[in-house]
Design a protein around this motif. Structure first.
Motif, short mmCIF file in Angstrom:
data_model
loop_
_atom_site.label_atom_id
_atom_site.label_comp_id
_atom_site.label_asym_id
_atom_site.label_seq_id
_atom_site.Cartn_x
_atom_site.Cartn_y
_atom_site.Cartn_z
N GLU A 75 0.84 -1.22 0.00
CA GLU A 75 0.00 0.00 0.00
C GLU A 75 0.86 1.25 0.00
N ASP A 76 2.16 1.07 -0.02
CA ASP A 76 3.07 2.22 0.06
C ASP A 76 3.32 2.79 -1.33
N ASP A 77 4.05 3.90 -1.37
CA ASP A 77 4.36 4.52 -2.66
C ASP A 77 5.76 4.13 -3.14
N MET A 78 6.36 3.13 -2.53
CA MET A 78 7.65 2.65 -3.02
C MET A 78 7.68 1.13 -2.98
N ALA A 79 8.75 0.54 -3.55
CA ALA A 79 8.82 -0.92 -3.70
C ALA A 79 9.19 -1.61 -2.38
N HIS A 80 8.61 -2.81 -2.17
CA HIS A 80 8.93 -3.60 -0.98
C HIS A 80 8.87 -5.09 -1.31
N ASN A 81 9.58 -5.89 -0.51
CA ASN A 81 9.40 -7.34 -0.56
C ASN A 81 9.27 -7.87 0.87
N LEU A 82 9.24 -9.18 1.00
CA LEU A 82 9.19 -9.78 2.34
C LEU A 82 10.01 -11.07 2.27
N VAL A 83 11.03 -11.14 3.11
CA VAL A 83 11.94 -12.28 3.12
C VAL A 83 11.95 -12.89 4.51
N ILE A 84 11.72 -14.18 4.59
CA ILE A 84 11.76 -14.85 5.90
C ILE A 84 13.13 -15.51 6.05
N THR A 85 13.76 -15.24 7.19
CA THR A 85 15.12 -15.73 7.39
C THR A 85 15.18 -16.71 8.55
N LYS A 86 16.32 -17.35 8.66
CA LYS A 86 16.56 -18.19 9.84
C LYS A 86 16.66 -17.31 11.07
N PRO A 87 16.44 -17.88 12.25
CA PRO A 87 16.48 -17.05 13.48
C PRO A 87 17.78 -16.26 13.58
N GLY A 88 17.65 -15.00 13.93
CA GLY A 88 18.82 -14.16 14.19
C GLY A 88 19.53 -13.66 12.94
N GLN A 89 18.99 -13.94 11.75
CA GLN A 89 19.72 -13.62 10.51
C GLN A 89 19.20 -12.38 9.78
N ARG A 90 18.30 -11.65 10.41
CA ARG A 90 17.67 -10.52 9.71
C ARG A 90 18.69 -9.51 9.19
N LEU A 91 19.56 -9.02 10.06
CA LEU A 91 20.49 -7.97 9.65
C LEU A 91 21.51 -8.48 8.63
N ASN A 92 21.98 -9.73 8.84
CA ASN A 92 22.93 -10.30 7.88
C ASN A 92 22.33 -10.35 6.49
N VAL A 93 21.07 -10.79 6.43
CA VAL A 93 20.41 -10.91 5.13
C VAL A 93 20.20 -9.52 4.52
N ALA A 94 19.75 -8.58 5.35
CA ALA A 94 19.49 -7.23 4.83
C ALA A 94 20.79 -6.60 4.32
N ASN A 95 21.88 -6.80 5.03
CA ASN A 95 23.16 -6.23 4.59
C ASN A 95 23.69 -6.91 3.34
N ALA A 96 23.48 -8.22 3.26
CA ALA A 96 23.91 -8.94 2.06
C ALA A 96 23.13 -8.44 0.85
N ALA A 97 21.85 -8.11 1.07
CA ALA A 97 21.05 -7.58 -0.03
C ALA A 97 21.61 -6.24 -0.51
N LEU A 98 22.02 -5.41 0.45
CA LEU A 98 22.58 -4.10 0.09
C LEU A 98 23.79 -4.25 -0.83
N SER A 99 24.60 -5.30 -0.55
CA SER A 99 25.84 -5.43 -1.33
C SER A 99 25.61 -6.07 -2.69
N LEU A 100 24.35 -6.40 -3.03
CA LEU A 100 24.08 -6.95 -4.36
C LEU A 100 24.34 -5.92 -5.45
N GLY A 101 24.21 -4.65 -5.09
CA GLY A 101 24.51 -3.56 -6.02
C GLY A 101 23.68 -3.65 -7.29
N VAL A 102 24.37 -3.59 -8.45
CA VAL A 102 23.63 -3.54 -9.73
C VAL A 102 22.84 -4.82 -10.00
N GLU A 103 23.22 -5.93 -9.37
CA GLU A 103 22.48 -7.18 -9.59
C GLU A 103 21.18 -7.22 -8.80
N GLY A 104 21.05 -6.31 -7.87
CA GLY A 104 19.95 -6.37 -6.91
C GLY A 104 18.58 -6.46 -7.54
#
Lengths: 514, 342
Positions: free
Chosen positions: B48-77
């Motif tokens: 319902e927002d005015d920008m793009a979003h997804n939803l990723v379910i991670t293993k326990p305790g892995q939220r920040l690791n996954v979010a940071n790994a996503a950031l480093s995808l760069g142009v492939e993201g």
């Protein structure tokens, strides 16, 4: 059977009540509530009409909307403003708004109905961050200058760590504003940054002239049809009761805090420590006093009836809003020995009108649009529209001072049998000019009617009194007055502020206590 | 066959079906939910927002690791829907454009635990997340450290303060903390917010996440300061406004023009017009300040304040002792960016 009987009885008594009801404003005027956009905090800060007939209004949370009266359609014009308390439409795409920090010209550049350019016309005045530093206006004169009113700060709060503009206060240092007892040194209301307590004049090009000092809370600036500026001010310190001033360049209107920012004020001299006598000699008295509790407690915008008769028989007279009750006051001016003074009467009481009557504008059809607010004080919110139904009410049209009484003219002829001595009751009193918050009525006494005369086909009454002196409010209470056509008087209370006699005598030493 | 399957699953876990909405202000409207181990889960993600979003379910305790790994995808993201190739990613939706939805179906993990869900679109992961409790009781909301602060406070719904509901960009001239009384608060897209001072013509501070609570000012006569929500990450301190030429002069505020709802401030320094537009950075938390100083022949200096704790970039000029200096030609159009350090 039994129930039918009761039903009939109650209908009959209802009809009886209607039949016996005294004449009221609703016999002559009707009022409509305007539906507002859902989700809007509809406290109105300003109202005007654009040339194309759209109403434009600004609101407490910074929105400006246009409203198409025929289509009943609201449209967002601008947003993000800080407590806008006045608006003036320049054309169909441009408005000037007075908001807390700035006089701002807001323009819809691309014509899509929504503003895209916000130009700071004038922001060269100080702010301490004190909540009471509201900014009022703009009122526009006939050549396009804007006049704005700079509220004083209140010692209900201190100043904030960062200010805009120079700090100056001869009673307390900036550092001491942090101390707990700042209140005793700052004064109840204070002007610690430039032009607090002033009315300023801003030319179209944004050039500012300090116009007049001496105000406390001037929540209402307006020009009459003769291009004369009127400003209301609120009862409080230095104001025994609420007032309407006729404001002229370089005069001083009584609240001393603002004097700090006059060019000729002696540095280091705390205006709060100057003698009341000296200030009294310097000040210009209000044209009209609104007796507290009786007429108005928080007067707002003065607006002249510019409808050429479409709004009733009060062409050219000023109407003034009142916050604390469901009332609009009418002002009847009288020029005496070159100065304006005059009377006030309740114009519209109750009959569907909300409280918090704050801002006004007349529509082309002669209807009066009324916007309400409260800002957490007594008041209301929303927008109403008042229309005259064309019937002539019996009311006071004018009141002029005579050397020995008053000449009072009504809107229509009085019944021949009217006895002035029985129906008219005069008393007088005064409010002290003093530092304390408000003033009781002093010197209350009945004033005897020693004679009267009818003129002008019984429309005008000359009333001669045994005491007529400057420095008093003359309050007239009228009992049952009936017109030749059997209609009853709508408003029976009149308060005339007598500052000066026809011979120019305005000495009133009793206003200042020795 | 079907009957056999049922026969071998004597305790069938109750299926879980829910709708999670991505809302303005970088938040999911549902911050946590429960599922039994192995339960069938169906999430209808509605953007319902005015920008793009997804939803990723991670293993326990892995939220920040996954979010940071996503950031480093760069142009492939974009091609990868900003989902990194990690074992810690369990389930994910594609990136949803505004006003679209996606049905994500999966079987809840067998092992009990708190499984985070997070938006891995760049810059969102720090704020936009929640938790799926598998086979575990929900703790007290106020003490649930698996949730964003806003959710712990119980302010799941933003107050509707205007007839138009909630929108970004949005700006208020309002009393703000740590600024002069003529402050301007602006919320940009991507959860970026800033405070700009109209008395001093300078940027005062930046924060991400929720915008402000104006209620302390609006509830009455203005005797209060708006409250900054979200997380502050940069403050100008005493760094002043742009200077033009060698004469130290005060900047005069002249107003602003709205460009896509964002104000481009206009002020005058030493008789020279300066224009400043602040926009959100796209793939990280941060803003870009774009300056235009046309018709100028003098040196321009911009005090940038303390930038050691943030990622600071500039398009032109020389940075020395916290001041960016540009010649007239460079200053005609230049930009600086301030972003959260990765």
């Amino acid at each position: 059977m039994k129930y039918t009987k009761y039903f009939l009885a109650s209908v009959l008594s209802f009809i009886a009540v209607i039949g016996l009801r005294a004449a009221g404003i609703s016999d002559y005027y009707s009022i409509d509530n305007i539906s507002m956009p859902k989700g809007l905090d509809s406290q109105v800060g300003g109202l005007d009409f654009m040339p194309d007939g759209r109403l434009v209004a600004c609101f407490h949370r910074g929105e400006v909307y246009t409203y198409h009266p025929k289509k009943n359609e609201w449209k967002l014009f601008a947003d993000g403003l800080q407590e806008p308390l006045g608006i003036c439409a320049i054309n169909d795409r441009e408005v000037v708004v007075m908001q807390r920090p700035e006089l701002t010209k807001i323009t819809d550049l691309n014509g899509d109905g929504e503003a895209d350019h916000y130009q700071a016309v004038f922001d060269d005045f100080g702010m301490t961050g004190n909540y009471h530093e509201f900014a009022f206006g703009p009122a526009k004169d006939s050549i396009g200058n804007f006049y704005i009113g700079m509220n004083l700060a209140s010692n209900g709060a201190s100043i904030r760590p960062e200010l805009r503009g120079e700090f100056r206060h001869y009673g307390i240092s900036r550092e001491n504003f942090k101390s707990k007892n700042y209140k005793s040194l700052s004064g109840r209301m204070y002007a610690a940054t430039p032009y607090r307590g002033w009315v300023l004049k801003i030319s179209k090009e944004g050039k500012m002239t300090p116009f007049a000092p001496g105000f406390r809370s001037p929540n209402g600036l307006g020009f009459d049809l003769n291009d004369q500026l009127f400003v209301t001010d609120n009862q409080g310190d230095w104001l025994g009761t609420s007032k309407l001033y006729h404001v002229q360049h370089d005069r001083f209107y009584g609240h001393p805090a603002s004097l700090t920012w006059t060019d000729d004020w002696q540095a280091g001299r705390n205006p709060l420590e100057v003698s009341v006598k000296e200030l009294d000699a310097k000040r210009t008295r209000a044209a009209v006093l609104f007796p507290q509790g009786l007429m108005a407690n928080s007067p707002t915008q003065p607006i002249p009836d510019s409808t050429e008769g479409k709004f009733g028989p009060f062409k050219g007279q000023l109407l003034v809003g009142e916050m604390n009750r469901s009332r609009i006051v009418r002002v009847i001016l009288d020029t005496v020995a070159g100065e304006i003074q005059g009377a006030c009467v309740p114009f519209y009481d109750n009959a569907g009108l909300s409280k918090g009557n704050h801002r006004f504008v007349f529509g082309d059809d002669g209807s009066l649009w009324v916007g309400q607010t409260h800002l957490s004080w007594a008041g209301g919110q929303g927008l109403q529209r008042i229309r005259w139904n064309g019937k002539m009410p019996l009311d006071i049209r004018s009141m002029e001072l005579l050397p020995n009484g008053f000449k009072i003219t009504f809107t229509k002829s009085l019944k021949k049998s009217t006895s002035v001595a029985e129906q008219f009751q005069f008393k007088r009193y005064y409010y002290e000019y003093r530092k304390a918050y408000g003033s009781p009525q002093y010197g209350i006494e009945k004033v005897k009617i020693i004679g009267s005369k009818r003129m002008n086909n019984d429309k005008t009454v000359m009333v001669y009194l045994d005491k007529v002196n400057p420095g008093f409010v003359y309050q007239l209470d009228i009992n049952k007055l009936v017109a030749e056509d059997n209609s009853a008087l709508v408003n029976s209370l009149v308060c005339y502020t007598l500052n000066r006699m026809p011979n120019g005598d305005d000495k009133a030493p009793h206003l200042v206590r020795n | 066959m079907l009957a056999l399957t049922f026969a071998f699953s004597p305790i069938q876990a109750e299926p879980v079906r829910l709708t999670i909405k991505a809302r303005p202000g970088l938040q999911y409207d549902i911050f946590r939910f429960e599922a039994k181990p192995n339960a069938f889960v169906e999430i209808n993600l509605v953007n319902e927002d005015d920008m793009a979003h997804n939803l990723v379910i991670t293993k326990p305790g892995q939220r920040l690791n996954v979010a940071n790994a996503a950031l480093s995808l760069g142009v492939e993201g974009d091609a990868k829907n900003w989902v990194p190739d990690l074992d810690s990613v369990l389930f994910s939706t594609p990136v949803l454009k505004p006003d679209s939805s996606h049905l994500l179906k999966f079987k809840a993990p067998e092992i009990s635990g708190v499984y985070p869900y997070v938006c891995t679109f760049p810059g969102h992961g720090l704020l936009m997340y929640g938790a799926m409790y598998v086979g575990m009781p929900l703790p007290d909301l106020a003490k649930d450290m698996n949730l964003p602060e806003l959710a712990r406070r119980g302010d799941l719904k933003q107050k509707q303060l205007h007839a138009w509901g909630i929108k970004r960009p949005l700006m208020y001239r309002i009393f703000m903390p740590n600024a002069s009384p003529a402050a301007i608060a602006v919320s940009l897209k991507h959860g970026q917010n800033y405070c700009w001072d109209a008395a001093q013509c300078r940027l005062r501070y930046l924060w991400y996440g929720d915008f402000i609570d104006p209620w302390p000012v609006w509830r009455g006569n203005g005797n209060g300061l708006a409250k900054v929500l979200g997380t502050k990450y940069w403050e100008a301190g005493s760094a002043g406004a742009v200077q033009v030429g060698n004469i130290e002069s005060t900047a005069n505020f002249l107003g602003y023009k709205k460009i896509d709802g964002q104000p481009e401030f206009h002020y005058r320094v030493n008789n020279v017009d300066v224009y400043e537009l602040i926009t959100p950075l796209h793939s990280v938390i941060g803003v870009q300040r774009s300056f235009r100083i046309p018709n100028n022949k003098q040196l321009v200096s911009l005090p940038v304040g303390s930038v050691s704790q943030v990622s600071f970039k500039y398009s032109a000029g020389k940075l020395k002792d916290g001041v960016l200096t540009l010649n007239a030609e460079e200053a005609a159009a230049f930009s600086v960016s301030i972003g959260l350090k990765q």
